[in-house]
Design a protein around this motif. Structure first.
Motif, mmCIF file in Angstrom:
data_model
loop_
_atom_site.group_PDB
_atom_site.id
_atom_site.type_symbol
_atom_site.label_atom_id
_atom_site.label_comp_id
_atom_site.label_asym_id
_atom_site.label_seq_id
_atom_site.Cartn_x
_atom_site.Cartn_y
_atom_site.Cartn_z
ATOM 1 N N ASP A 50 25.884 -12.780 -11.181
ATOM 2 C CA ASP A 50 26.561 -11.844 -12.114
ATOM 3 C C ASP A 50 25.983 -11.188 -13.231
ATOM 4 O O ASP A 50 24.903 -11.949 -13.715
ATOM 5 C CB ASP A 50 27.634 -12.943 -12.747
ATOM 6 C CG ASP A 50 28.819 -12.207 -13.172
ATOM 7 O OD1 ASP A 50 28.581 -11.309 -14.287
ATOM 8 O OD2 ASP A 50 30.091 -12.585 -13.094
ATOM 9 N N GLY A 54 31.408 -7.886 -16.840
ATOM 10 C CA GLY A 54 32.613 -8.344 -17.153
ATOM 11 C C GLY A 54 33.043 -9.604 -17.442
ATOM 12 O O GLY A 54 34.025 -10.087 -18.416
ATOM 13 N N LEU A 92 33.100 -11.722 -4.950
ATOM 14 C CA LEU A 92 34.119 -11.227 -6.039
ATOM 15 C C LEU A 92 33.461 -10.348 -7.254
ATOM 16 O O LEU A 92 34.301 -9.825 -7.982
ATOM 17 C CB LEU A 92 34.680 -12.437 -7.016
ATOM 18 C CG LEU A 92 35.683 -13.457 -6.218
ATOM 19 C CD1 LEU A 92 34.851 -14.276 -5.222
ATOM 20 C CD2 LEU A 92 36.373 -14.136 -7.018
ATOM 21 N N TYR A 159 39.531 2.868 -7.288
ATOM 22 C CA TYR A 159 39.217 1.606 -7.110
ATOM 23 C C TYR A 159 40.087 0.877 -5.943
ATOM 24 O O TYR A 159 39.407 0.174 -4.957
ATOM 25 C CB TYR A 159 40.001 0.756 -8.265
ATOM 26 C CG TYR A 159 40.212 -0.817 -8.316
ATOM 27 C CD1 TYR A 159 39.064 -1.507 -8.489
ATOM 28 C CD2 TYR A 159 41.261 -1.429 -7.783
ATOM 29 C CE1 TYR A 159 38.903 -3.064 -8.328
ATOM 30 C CE2 TYR A 159 41.360 -2.730 -7.875
ATOM 31 C CZ TYR A 159 40.256 -3.794 -8.020
ATOM 32 O OH TYR A 159 40.320 -4.818 -7.790
ATOM 33 N N LYS A 163 38.260 -0.745 -2.540
ATOM 34 C CA LYS A 163 38.487 -1.868 -2.097
ATOM 35 C C LYS A 163 38.659 -1.864 -0.463
ATOM 36 O O LYS A 163 38.361 -2.583 0.125
ATOM 37 C CB LYS A 163 39.482 -2.665 -2.802
ATOM 38 C CG LYS A 163 39.061 -3.064 -4.189
ATOM 39 C CD LYS A 163 38.468 -4.517 -4.029
ATOM 40 C CE LYS A 163 37.778 -4.943 -5.358
ATOM 41 N NZ LYS A 163 37.064 -6.105 -5.196
ATOM 42 N N ILE A 189 46.335 -11.361 -10.419
ATOM 43 C CA ILE A 189 46.017 -12.638 -10.570
ATOM 44 C C ILE A 189 45.945 -12.788 -12.013
ATOM 45 O O ILE A 189 45.531 -11.932 -12.798
ATOM 46 C CB ILE A 189 44.616 -13.109 -10.000
ATOM 47 C CG1 ILE A 189 44.551 -12.528 -8.469
ATOM 48 C CG2 ILE A 189 44.360 -14.402 -10.147
ATOM 49 C CD1 ILE A 189 45.749 -13.524 -7.820
#
Ligand SMILES: NC(=O)c1ccc[n+]([C@@H]2O[C@H](COP(=O)([O-])OP(=O)(O)OC[C@H]3O[C@@H](n4cnc5c(N)ncnc54)[C@H](O)[C@@H]3O)[C@@H](O)[C@H]2O)c1
Length: 334
Positions: A50, A54, A92, A159, A163, A189
């Motif tokens: 990571d 974010g 992710l 975006y 995806k 989510i």
């Protein structure tokens, strides 16, 4: 180890992951940190890559057996060393905001699409058993609800297009190289650790932050847009079920939702009530580019393929989440 103590992961997934080494890209982010937590509880060893653009190291610091490598998925060498010896990859890492993608399409394509290609290449090289990809319900765009996986891709934002491109890559890698992949399309989510401090914060996080500061929540559009708000443990559960699936998944797309519809106006009312601030009625601003009107998951496919059903419903999840924001944000807001 700090846990929410809400879900008995062992009861749901037994010893399947005990002693298994996995890589979670974006594992210091909101959903990734819950997946890290669950896998630790289940006895797995977790590598996280990571870049903390974010996420936060603090999100995963409390968990045993998690190793954070602060690096980008655009760094192929870092990816190769993180993935070595792993059995599964949960991918992710991404830039997450729809409106920001409209402003910065090249950056989004680089991180979200090229970054995904890098993850797939690293996984192929390391002979990973399966890659689980964090796909997005935004791919459905203007399709009528409920959204079913065989509907066309109708992307409204860069975006969503990124995806969808990544889903195509997942399928292509299964077909071209026999690297098994699964695309779990998440529906809105929410939960503890979702970032409330970004200008692009998701709606529940943004409402919590505003209301805890005594400010009126901002709604873009008339507020009658509806969402299938899904507590984060449901997304974790779907990832674990996908990894455990005995047969090949071959890049199939699977909706991960709760199967409910809540309007943004209704959400504002429920949250104001939960926080004892019913006086804080919303302020309305124009719609934002790329925003979707209604999202609502048909869950038939993931139910029949993986045996998924939601494990924490909207009301319970929202209660836990509001309590968490109250603890984390209230002192600073006060
Ligand atoms: N939250 C939702 O409702 C939702 C819905 C659909 C899909 N998703 C997808 O689920 C995934 C996780 O989302 P989240 O809500 O936890 O967001 P998040 O921003 O909390 O997590 C994403 C993580 O990726 C990391 N990251 C970003 N760019 C990176 C890079 N170049 N290299 C390495 N790490 C990088 C960030 O630092 C962050 O920790 C994302 O792929 C997102 O697009 C989320």
């Amino acid at each position: 180890m700090r846990t929410l103590g809400l879900t008995d992961w062992r009861q749901l997934h037994g010893d399947y992951f005990k002693g298994t080494k996995v890589l979670i890209t974006g594992g210091a982010g909101f959903i990734g940190s819950h997946l890290s937590e669950a896998l630790c509880t289940l006895g797995a060893t977790v590598n996280v890559i990571d870049d903390l653009s974010g996420g936060e190291a603090a999100n995963i610091e409390p968990f045993d057996r998690v190793t954070l490598v602060k690096a980008s998925i655009l760094d192929q060498d870092a990816l190769a060393s993180c993935v070595a010896g792993c059995r599964f990859v949960f991918h992710l890492a991404a830039l997450g905001s729809v409106p920001r993608s409209v402003e910065q399409p090249r950056l989004y394509n680089e991180v979200n699409t090229t970054g995904t290609l890098n993850v797939l290449e690293a996984a192929r090289e390391a002979k990973i058993q399966r890659v689980m990809f964090a796909a997005s319900s935004s791919a459905y765009g203007t399709n009528p609800v409920p959204w079913i996986e065989d509907m066309p891709i109708l992307a409204l934002s860069p975006y969503a297009a990124n995806k969808a491109a990544c889903e195509a890559l997942m399928r292509a890698y299964s077909n071209s190289y026999g690297l098994d992949t699964a695309c779990t399309r998440y529906f809105n989510i929410f939960g503890p650790r979702q970032n409330a401090n970004s200008a692009y914060a998701a709606v529940i996080a943004a409402f919590a932050k505003a209301m805890l500061k005594g400010e009126r929540p901002v709604i873009y559009g008339d507020g009658e847009q509806s969402r299938d708000f899904t507590f984060v443990h449901n997304a974790v559960h779907a990832n674990l079920l996908a990894a455990r699936h005995p047969g090949a998944i071959k890049g199939e797309v699977l909706n991960v939702g709760c199967g409910g519809r809540v309007s943004v106006n209704e959400l504002a009312r429920v949250m104001a009530k939960a926080l004892g601030r019913e006086d804080l009625t919303p302020t309305y601003l124009p719609d934002r580019a790329g925003d979707i009107k209604h999202s609502f998951a048909d869950l038939s496919k993931i139910t029949s393929t993986l045996g998924y059903s939601s494990i924490i419903g909207f009301e319970k999840g929202l209660g836990v989440t509001v309590d968490w924001y109250r603890k984390v944000l209230a002192p600073a807001a006060g």
